[in-house]
Motif scaffolding. Structure first.
Motif, PDB file in Angstrom:
ATOM      1  N   ILE A  28     -20.641 -12.923   1.827  1.00  0.00           N
ATOM      2  CA  ILE A  28     -21.158 -13.913   0.888  1.00  0.00           C
ATOM      3  C   ILE A  28     -19.969 -14.700   0.358  1.00  0.00           C
ATOM      4  O   ILE A  28     -18.984 -14.128  -0.099  1.00  0.00           O
ATOM      5  CB  ILE A  28     -21.870 -13.201  -0.288  1.00  0.00           C
ATOM      6  CG1 ILE A  28     -23.176 -12.545   0.184  1.00  0.00           C
ATOM      7  CG2 ILE A  28     -22.146 -14.164  -1.421  1.00  0.00           C
ATOM      8  CD1 ILE A  28     -24.332 -13.494   0.354  1.00  0.00           C
ATOM      9  N   ARG A  29     -20.056 -16.028   0.435  1.00  0.00           N
ATOM     10  CA  ARG A  29     -18.949 -16.882  -0.034  1.00  0.00           C
ATOM     11  C   ARG A  29     -19.064 -17.189  -1.523  1.00  0.00           C
ATOM     12  O   ARG A  29     -18.079 -17.523  -2.167  1.00  0.00           O
ATOM     13  CB  ARG A  29     -18.928 -18.192   0.749  1.00  0.00           C
ATOM     14  CG  ARG A  29     -18.769 -18.012   2.239  1.00  0.00           C
ATOM     15  CD  ARG A  29     -17.318 -17.691   2.599  1.00  0.00           C
ATOM     16  NE  ARG A  29     -17.159 -17.613   4.041  1.00  0.00           N
ATOM     17  CZ  ARG A  29     -16.884 -16.478   4.690  1.00  0.00           C
ATOM     18  NH1 ARG A  29     -16.740 -15.341   4.038  1.00  0.00           N
ATOM     19  NH2 ARG A  29     -16.740 -16.485   6.007  1.00  0.00           N
ATOM     20  N   ASN A  30     -20.298 -17.146  -2.027  1.00  0.00           N
ATOM     21  CA  ASN A  30     -20.493 -17.451  -3.446  1.00  0.00           C
ATOM     22  C   ASN A  30     -21.757 -16.720  -3.900  1.00  0.00           C
ATOM     23  O   ASN A  30     -22.842 -17.007  -3.400  1.00  0.00           O
ATOM     24  CB  ASN A  30     -20.668 -18.967  -3.615  1.00  0.00           C
ATOM     25  CG  ASN A  30     -20.650 -19.362  -5.074  1.00  0.00           C
ATOM     26  OD1 ASN A  30     -21.100 -18.606  -5.945  1.00  0.00           O
ATOM     27  ND2 ASN A  30     -20.133 -20.534  -5.350  1.00  0.00           N
ATOM     28  N   ASP A  31     -21.610 -15.777  -4.838  1.00  0.00           N
ATOM     29  CA  ASP A  31     -22.786 -14.949  -5.120  1.00  0.00           C
ATOM     30  C   ASP A  31     -23.818 -15.636  -6.013  1.00  0.00           C
ATOM     31  O   ASP A  31     -24.852 -15.054  -6.318  1.00  0.00           O
ATOM     32  CB  ASP A  31     -22.403 -13.555  -5.618  1.00  0.00           C
ATOM     33  CG  ASP A  31     -21.558 -13.586  -6.866  1.00  0.00           C
ATOM     34  OD1 ASP A  31     -21.515 -14.666  -7.498  1.00  0.00           O
ATOM     35  OD2 ASP A  31     -20.948 -12.555  -7.191  1.00  0.00           O
ATOM     36  N   ILE A  33     -25.715 -17.740  -4.913  1.00  0.00           N
ATOM     37  CA  ILE A  33     -26.889 -17.915  -4.038  1.00  0.00           C
ATOM     38  C   ILE A  33     -27.771 -16.670  -3.978  1.00  0.00           C
ATOM     39  O   ILE A  33     -28.877 -16.728  -3.455  1.00  0.00           O
ATOM     40  CB  ILE A  33     -26.481 -18.322  -2.600  1.00  0.00           C
ATOM     41  CG1 ILE A  33     -25.675 -17.199  -1.948  1.00  0.00           C
ATOM     42  CG2 ILE A  33     -25.725 -19.625  -2.576  1.00  0.00           C
ATOM     43  CD1 ILE A  33     -25.854 -17.143  -0.463  1.00  0.00           C
ATOM     44  N   TYR A  93     -19.394 -25.154   4.038  1.00  0.00           N
ATOM     45  CA  TYR A  93     -20.441 -24.751   3.085  1.00  0.00           C
ATOM     46  C   TYR A  93     -21.307 -23.578   3.540  1.00  0.00           C
ATOM     47  O   TYR A  93     -22.433 -23.430   3.085  1.00  0.00           O
ATOM     48  CB  TYR A  93     -21.366 -25.935   2.727  1.00  0.00           C
ATOM     49  CG  TYR A  93     -20.641 -27.181   2.308  1.00  0.00           C
ATOM     50  CD1 TYR A  93     -19.946 -27.214   1.097  1.00  0.00           C
ATOM     51  CD2 TYR A  93     -20.629 -28.320   3.115  1.00  0.00           C
ATOM     52  CE1 TYR A  93     -19.270 -28.354   0.704  1.00  0.00           C
ATOM     53  CE2 TYR A  93     -19.946 -29.460   2.731  1.00  0.00           C
ATOM     54  CZ  TYR A  93     -19.269 -29.478   1.525  1.00  0.00           C
ATOM     55  OH  TYR A  93     -18.606 -30.603   1.146  1.00  0.00           O
ATOM     56  N   SER A  94     -20.777 -22.740   4.464  1.00  0.00           N
ATOM     57  CA  SER A  94     -21.501 -21.492   4.761  1.00  0.00           C
ATOM     58  C   SER A  94     -21.465 -20.663   3.498  1.00  0.00           C
ATOM     59  O   SER A  94     -20.401 -20.447   2.934  1.00  0.00           O
ATOM     60  CB  SER A  94     -20.780 -20.672   5.831  1.00  0.00           C
ATOM     61  OG  SER A  94     -20.634 -21.398   6.986  1.00  0.00           O
ATOM     62  N   GLN A  95     -22.611 -20.191   3.051  1.00  0.00           N
ATOM     63  CA  GLN A  95     -22.607 -19.338   1.854  1.00  0.00           C
ATOM     64  C   GLN A  95     -22.874 -17.887   2.218  1.00  0.00           C
ATOM     65  O   GLN A  95     -22.407 -16.978   1.547  1.00  0.00           O
ATOM     66  CB  GLN A  95     -23.664 -19.816   0.846  1.00  0.00           C
ATOM     67  CG  GLN A  95     -23.550 -21.272   0.453  1.00  0.00           C
ATOM     68  CD  GLN A  95     -22.260 -21.610  -0.275  1.00  0.00           C
ATOM     69  OE1 GLN A  95     -21.504 -20.736  -0.673  1.00  0.00           O
ATOM     70  NE2 GLN A  95     -21.996 -22.898  -0.427  1.00  0.00           N
ATOM     71  N   LEU A  96     -23.625 -17.683   3.284  1.00  0.00           N
ATOM     72  CA  LEU A  96     -23.903 -16.336   3.780  1.00  0.00           C
ATOM     73  C   LEU A  96     -23.576 -16.341   5.266  1.00  0.00           C
ATOM     74  O   LEU A  96     -23.987 -17.244   6.000  1.00  0.00           O
ATOM     75  CB  LEU A  96     -25.388 -16.001   3.573  1.00  0.00           C
ATOM     76  CG  LEU A  96     -25.951 -14.773   4.306  1.00  0.00           C
ATOM     77  CD1 LEU A  96     -25.293 -13.488   3.804  1.00  0.00           C
ATOM     78  CD2 LEU A  96     -27.468 -14.697   4.127  1.00  0.00           C
ATOM     79  N   LYS A 113     -25.537 -25.444  -3.075  1.00  0.00           N
ATOM     80  CA  LYS A 113     -25.746 -24.104  -3.654  1.00  0.00           C
ATOM     81  C   LYS A 113     -27.051 -23.983  -4.435  1.00  0.00           C
ATOM     82  O   LYS A 113     -27.147 -23.266  -5.423  1.00  0.00           O
ATOM     83  CB  LYS A 113     -24.575 -23.706  -4.570  1.00  0.00           C
ATOM     84  CG  LYS A 113     -23.228 -23.709  -3.859  1.00  0.00           C
ATOM     85  CD  LYS A 113     -22.179 -23.004  -4.696  1.00  0.00           C
ATOM     86  CE  LYS A 113     -20.776 -23.273  -4.214  1.00  0.00           C
ATOM     87  NZ  LYS A 113     -20.220 -24.556  -4.719  1.00  0.00           N
TER      88      LYS A 113
END
Ligand SMILES: [Zn+2]
Length: 264
Positions: A28-31, A33, A93-96, A113
């Motif tokens: 995960i790049r940014n939780d 999400i 911008y891959s978040q997962l 996001k």
């Protein structure tokens, strides 16, 4: 922007790429999400398992995880999916990012996001809990259901089409397209439409959604007689040549033809 046709294409893409391979990594790049679950919960639900199949309902994509909970993906305003091999091909911008045993990865891309990833025990209870209405395209949503919902709705027909609790999948762009093709002014009250008008609107809704999927949900590929390729200030109506107007309806930017779509 991803609406029902876009999410249906995400489903087909997912089915064609990411099923039946062992999941090895979850990043995960940014939780921000994640909704109602932590990275640890997500990891332990997915790692070592395989994706067994998918279901779409409205704007949601549900992914069945073998021997585990379902993964629920919502694409917010700008989401996308990308399946790729080389790590340097990871999209922006891959978040997962899910890594498989065949060295491929699936990226859930979310520039703004605004989408959400979560887990659920099953599709039905998730829809019930979140009060999501019937899917606008599926065959179990009938013209009789549609007429009943609209007859009991005092709000604008555009708001009713976009209300995910009444029917799921339609957003701002497709609501405008459906109303344009049905020759209805966006501010028409839903319960002012008679049975026949509602039957026409229902058929138009199904036809617009199906045709959009056939054209890859790409406005550049839509028939020129559609409104969507003409969603801008300078455009003229592809049917009658009148200037397309932009107004606010349901708090959203709404495009329509004042000649073809007269207010009742
Ligand atoms: Zn027109």
């Amino acid at each position: 922007m991803p609406e029902l046709p876009d999410v249906e294409l995400f489903k087909r893409y997912f089915d064609a790429t990411a099923l039946h391979q062992t999941i090895e990594t979850v990043e995960i790049r940014n939780d921000i999400i994640l909704k109602d679950c932590s990275i640890q919960t997500l990891e332990s639900a997915l790692v070592g398992q395989t994706f067994a199949g998918t279901e779409r309902h409205g704007k949601y994509l549900f992914v069945e995880v073998k021997d585990s909970n379902w993964l629920v993906l919502h694409f917010g305003m700008t989401g996308d999916l990308k399946y790729f091999k080389k790590p340097d091909k990871e999209p922006d911008y891959s978040q997962l990012l899910i890594g498989f045993s065949n060295d491929y990865h699936l990226a859930y891309i979310l520039p703004r996001k605004l989408g959400r990833v979560r887990l659920t025990e099953a599709v039905g209870p998730f829809l019930e809990r979140n009060r999501i209405g019937p899917d606008a395209l599926k065959s179990d949503f009938t013209v009789a259901d549609f007429q009943e919902i609209m007859a009991g709705t005092r709000s604008m027909v555009k708001s009713a089409l976009m209300d995910q609790k009444k029917m799921a999948g339609i957003g701002n762009v497709y609501a405008d397209e459906i109303l344009f093709q049905a020759s209805l002014h966006p501010k028409t009250k839903a319960n002012d439409l008679d049975e026949e008008a509602l039957e026409d609107l229902f058929k138009t809704m199904k036809d617009v959604l199906e045709t959009a999927i056939e054209h890859r949900a790409d406005p550049g590929q839509f028939p020129d007689s559609w409104l969507t390729p003409h969603r801008n200030e300078q455009a003229t109506c592809p049917r009658c040549g009148t200037d397309i107007e932009q107004i606010k309806a349901s708090g959203r930017s709404t495009y329509y033809c004042p000649t073809c779509q007269k207010q009742m």
